[in-house]
Write a protein that holds these residues in place. Structure first.
Motif, PDB file in Angstrom:
ATOM      1  N   ARG A 160       0.957  -1.145  -0.069  1.00 35.77           N
ATOM      2  CA  ARG A 160       0.119   0.072  -0.163  1.00 35.77           C
ATOM      3  C   ARG A 160       0.978   1.356  -0.152  1.00 35.77           C
ATOM      4  O   ARG A 160       2.008   1.111   0.585  1.00 35.77           O
ATOM      5  N   ARG A 161       0.355   2.192  -0.884  1.00 36.26           N
ATOM      6  CA  ARG A 161       1.167   3.662  -0.992  1.00 36.26           C
ATOM      7  C   ARG A 161      -0.091   4.889  -0.739  1.00 36.26           C
ATOM      8  O   ARG A 161      -0.935   4.726  -1.034  1.00 36.26           O
ATOM      9  N   ILE A 162       0.712   5.300   0.363  1.00 28.63           N
ATOM     10  CA  ILE A 162      -0.267   6.550   0.600  1.00 28.63           C
ATOM     11  C   ILE A 162       0.526   7.949   0.487  1.00 28.63           C
ATOM     12  O   ILE A 162       1.743   8.008   1.085  1.00 28.63           O
ATOM     13  N   LEU A 163       0.179   8.951  -0.262  1.00 29.52           N
ATOM     14  CA  LEU A 163       0.840  10.407  -0.361  1.00 29.52           C
ATOM     15  C   LEU A 163      -0.020  11.266   0.460  1.00 29.52           C
ATOM     16  O   LEU A 163      -1.228  11.527   0.054  1.00 29.52           O
ATOM     17  N   ILE A 164       0.437  11.921   1.254  1.00 30.92           N
ATOM     18  CA  ILE A 164      -0.435  12.934   2.056  1.00 30.92           C
ATOM     19  C   ILE A 164       0.099  14.519   2.074  1.00 30.92           C
ATOM     20  O   ILE A 164       1.176  14.640   2.291  1.00 30.92           O
ATOM     21  N   THR A 165      -0.826  15.270   1.896  1.00 29.90           N
ATOM     22  CA  THR A 165      -0.313  16.662   1.515  1.00 29.90           C
ATOM     23  C   THR A 165      -1.363  17.677   2.283  1.00 29.90           C
ATOM     24  O   THR A 165      -2.546  17.202   2.511  1.00 29.90           O
TER      25      THR A 165
END
Length: 128
Positions: free
Chosen positions: A84-89
């Protein structure tokens, strides 16, 4: 108040804050690895379903996140075996980033969604 308190954090404190937020959601084995040379990953952990997850944090005030961090996160996840990959901004994502995320099955969490997550999983965290 919005994200003003989150934006006041320095980038490394923001990464630590995201790790705390993920812990509140049931993530375990969280590790902060972000620093120079992190190759696009700031936090690793295991999600509530037992999947190894890599997370990239972007504390942006004005700019939107481009497709490059999505590509780097995907590449790192393959070499490390993350499911799983998550990019948070704190901001938002360019159209190219959204398209790349769709192709690479990367979850994108923008500033509005981050605000909702904070209110849901860490209510009152920034209250004085």
């Amino acid at each position: 108040e919005g994200l003003s308190n989150v934006l006041a954090l320095d980038p490394y404190d923001f990464e630590a804050f995201v790790a705390h937020l993920l812990k509140a959601q049931g993530f375990t084995s969280l590790a902060l690895i972000g620093r120079a040379g992190d190759r696009g990953v700031d936090v690793t952990g295991v999600d509530p379903d037992g999947r190894m997850t890599v997370i990239q944090c972007k504390r942006y005030i004005r700019n939107n996140v481009s497709s490059e961090p999505v590509q780097r996160l995907h590449s790192f996840s393959i070499t490390r075996g993350a499911a799983r990959r998550i990019l948070i901004t704190t901001s938002d994502f360019t159209q190219q980033a959204k398209e790349e995320a769709e192709h690479t099955n990367t979850e994108l969490i923008n500033g509005t969604e981050l605000e909702t997550m904070i209110a849901t999983y860490m209510p009152g965290h920034f209250k004085q």
